[in-house]
Design a protein around this motif. Structure first.
Motif, short mmCIF file in Angstrom:
data_model
loop_
_atom_site.label_atom_id
_atom_site.label_comp_id
_atom_site.label_asym_id
_atom_site.label_seq_id
_atom_site.Cartn_x
_atom_site.Cartn_y
_atom_site.Cartn_z
N UNK A 2 0.85 -1.22 0.00
CA UNK A 2 0.00 0.00 0.00
C UNK A 2 0.87 1.25 0.00
N UNK A 3 1.89 1.24 0.86
CA UNK A 3 2.78 2.42 0.96
C UNK A 3 3.52 2.64 -0.36
N UNK A 4 4.05 1.58 -0.95
CA UNK A 4 4.81 1.72 -2.20
C UNK A 4 3.90 2.16 -3.33
N UNK A 5 2.71 1.60 -3.32
CA UNK A 5 1.75 1.87 -4.39
C UNK A 5 1.29 3.34 -4.37
N UNK A 6 1.29 3.92 -3.18
CA UNK A 6 0.94 5.34 -3.08
C UNK A 6 1.91 6.22 -3.88
N UNK A 7 3.15 5.76 -3.96
CA UNK A 7 4.20 6.55 -4.66
C UNK A 7 4.42 6.10 -6.09
N UNK A 8 4.26 4.79 -6.34
CA UNK A 8 4.67 4.25 -7.65
C UNK A 8 3.63 3.26 -8.19
N UNK A 9 3.43 3.29 -9.51
CA UNK A 9 2.48 2.33 -10.11
C UNK A 9 3.18 1.09 -10.67
N UNK A 10 4.52 1.08 -10.61
CA UNK A 10 5.23 -0.07 -11.21
C UNK A 10 5.37 -1.23 -10.24
N UNK A 11 4.59 -1.22 -9.14
CA UNK A 11 4.76 -2.27 -8.14
C UNK A 11 3.52 -3.18 -8.06
N UNK A 12 3.76 -4.47 -8.07
CA UNK A 12 2.67 -5.45 -7.95
C UNK A 12 2.93 -6.38 -6.78
N UNK A 13 2.02 -7.32 -6.62
CA UNK A 13 2.02 -8.15 -5.42
C UNK A 13 1.79 -9.62 -5.80
N UNK A 14 2.04 -10.51 -4.86
CA UNK A 14 1.71 -11.94 -5.06
C UNK A 14 0.64 -12.32 -4.04
N UNK A 15 -0.33 -13.10 -4.48
CA UNK A 15 -1.30 -13.67 -3.53
C UNK A 15 -1.31 -15.18 -3.66
N UNK A 16 -1.57 -15.85 -2.52
CA UNK A 16 -1.47 -17.32 -2.46
C UNK A 16 -2.85 -17.94 -2.30
N UNK A 17 -3.18 -18.84 -3.23
CA UNK A 17 -4.52 -19.45 -3.22
C UNK A 17 -4.77 -20.31 -1.98
N UNK A 18 -3.70 -20.79 -1.33
CA UNK A 18 -3.94 -21.70 -0.19
C UNK A 18 -4.47 -20.97 1.04
N UNK A 19 -4.33 -19.66 1.12
CA UNK A 19 -4.77 -18.94 2.33
C UNK A 19 -6.27 -18.61 2.25
N UNK A 20 -6.98 -18.82 3.36
CA UNK A 20 -8.43 -18.53 3.37
C UNK A 20 -8.69 -17.04 3.12
N UNK A 21 -7.76 -16.18 3.52
CA UNK A 21 -8.00 -14.74 3.45
C UNK A 21 -7.89 -14.18 2.03
N UNK A 22 -7.31 -14.96 1.10
CA UNK A 22 -6.92 -14.40 -0.19
C UNK A 22 -8.07 -13.81 -1.03
N UNK A 23 -9.29 -14.41 -1.05
CA UNK A 23 -10.35 -13.76 -1.85
C UNK A 23 -10.56 -12.30 -1.44
N UNK A 24 -10.50 -12.03 -0.12
CA UNK A 24 -10.71 -10.64 0.34
C UNK A 24 -9.50 -9.78 -0.04
N UNK A 25 -8.29 -10.31 0.11
CA UNK A 25 -7.09 -9.54 -0.27
C UNK A 25 -7.11 -9.23 -1.76
N UNK A 26 -7.55 -10.20 -2.54
CA UNK A 26 -7.58 -10.00 -4.00
C UNK A 26 -8.49 -8.81 -4.35
N UNK A 27 -9.63 -8.73 -3.69
CA UNK A 27 -10.55 -7.61 -3.98
C UNK A 27 -9.88 -6.29 -3.67
N UNK A 28 -9.15 -6.23 -2.56
CA UNK A 28 -8.49 -4.97 -2.20
C UNK A 28 -7.45 -4.60 -3.25
N UNK A 29 -6.65 -5.57 -3.66
CA UNK A 29 -5.55 -5.28 -4.59
C UNK A 29 -6.12 -4.90 -5.97
N UNK A 30 -7.19 -5.57 -6.38
CA UNK A 30 -7.78 -5.25 -7.68
C UNK A 30 -8.43 -3.87 -7.66
N UNK A 31 -9.06 -3.54 -6.55
CA UNK A 31 -9.71 -2.22 -6.46
C UNK A 31 -8.68 -1.12 -6.62
#
Ligand code: FDA
Length: 346
Positions: free
Chosen positions: A160-189
């Motif tokens: 979040x902090x890096x993204x505030x300054x730069x658009x060239x940064x992305x993230x990895x999400x892991x399908x095995x974690x229960x929390x990931x569907x919610x994290x994915x929505x945040x990152x896509x938004x």
């Protein structure tokens, strides 16, 4: 043409037990010393480009000649001293300066724990801002790898902090974690790029699916959501919105179906695979014109990376045992050849 039938490992409960055992054994100091000093080094070359930046650049050039995109990773993790994190920053800065001169389609992947996030998260953020900023000037993408679940929150905080300054940064999400569907929505938004993988770390069943079949099913659902989003929204930075990181033939075929149904073009998605893993599949996708990025690690600190690759596929242990055996035999042969004739006859 579909991706050829994959040698499906029937990974169930027993395979998870083997995985835990491999990871536990790999932490034993005498096994570590044996593998690092001995046969592990030769075996690692299958999964690691080499120990120097020159090796990493040479691998990048050679993959690029095969039309692959590359993500370079300087191996290292879990530093306990900020001087090591500072050193990692310098290596990445040098890497970016070198890549600036290259024609390859290349990004870099960074592990938060290599930047000292377990020591001081604000210091880690400062180092990461330096690297991401330098990459932005060179028009290069950067991705934060995702480590075990104790790092998920802090990695999202950094992103979040890096993204505030730069658009060239992305993230990895892991399908095995229960929390990931919610994290994915945040990152896509936020319009950021997501690399979707299954997850390489041993996790408790309180946070992650314990069975492979459930992880695969979760991956399928997240993949559909990610690709649908990629079709609806153009990427906001240099990275494609969706990075499909898997060697699983069934999921790759499903992704290809969706890519065609949704009419996705190559700046919105890419496949990603690990250096040295399923080179047949890599060639298959490249030959058919699908964009593919190879995650290419380099550096002397290859041991933890190697153990994750071994644990992912117990069949790798057989290759490893084979290379240990040949090394022992080769040493014996060279010892007996070196002995004086009279001694050898005794
Ligand atoms: P799966 O494990 O079902 O394997 C499918 C097939 O691929 C197997 O049947 C086998 O043929 C082959 N295969 C898989 N792994 C192999 C290996 N090690 N050696 C030989 N063959 C193998 N994880 C994470 O937690 N954080 C991260 O940041 C990343 N980053 C990342 C980047 C990229 C580009 C990739 C491809 C993967 C990751 N991962 C990761 C690792 C990921 O989470 C996962 O552990 C591995 O990709 C293995 O899972 P698959 O999706 O390939 O499926």
């Amino acid at each position: 043409m579909r991706v050829a039938a994959i040698d499906e490992d029937c990974r169930g409960v027993e395979e998870e037990a083997v995985r835990s055992l491999v990871l536990a054994m790999a932490r034993e100091p005498h096994i570590q010393a044996f593998l690092i000093e001995g046969p592990g080094r030769a075996f690692a070359r299958r999964f690691v480009a080499g120990e120097t930046l020159e090796d990493g650049i040479a691998a990048t050039d050679s993959l690029s000649r095969r039309s692959a995109r590359v993500s370079l990773d300087y191996l290292g993790e879990a530093v306990h001293d900020l001087r090591e994190a500072e050193a990692a920053r310098s290596v990445y800065e040098e890497t970016i300066d070198r890549l600036r001169l290259s024609d390859a389609q290349v990004t870099v992947s960074l592990k938060p724990s290599q930047f000292g996030v377990d020591v001081d998260r604000n210091a880690a953020l400062t180092f990461l801002l330096d690297v991401v900023g330098r990459a932005a000037k060179a028009d290069l993408g950067v991705r934060l790898d995702m480590e075990d679940s104790s790092h998920t929150d802090v990695t999202l905080w950094l992103w979040r902090k890096l993204r505030r300054e730069f658009t060239n940064v992305g993230l990895v999400l892991q399908a095995d974690l229960y929390r990931t569907p919610a994290d994915l929505e945040e990152v896509l938004a936020e319009g950021s790029s997501v690399r979707l993988c299954k997850g390489a770390y041993l996790e408790s069943s309180s946070v992650a699916y314990p069975h492979k079949a459930n992880v695969d099913a979760a991956y399928g659902r997240l993949l559909e959501r990610l690709l649908t989003h990629a079709a609806a929204q153009a990427p906001t930075g240099v990275l494609p919105t969706a990075a499909i990181a898997t060697h699983d033939g069934r999921l790759i075929n499903r992704a290809i179906e969706l890519i065609h149904q949704l009419g996705l073009t190559g700046e919105r998605y890419e496949f990603q695979m690990l250096y040295g893993v399923r080179r047949d599949l890599q060639d298959n996708l490249l030959g058919r014109g699908y964009p593919l990025r190879i995650y290419t690690p380099w550096g002397p600190a290859w041991y933890p990376y190697l153990t994750r690759r071994l644990a992912e596929r117990p069949a790798n242990l057989t290759f490893m045992a084979g290379s240990i055996l040949s090394e022992i035999l080769a040493r014996r042969t060279s010892r007996s050849n070196a002995r004086p004739v009279s001694a050898a006859r005794r």
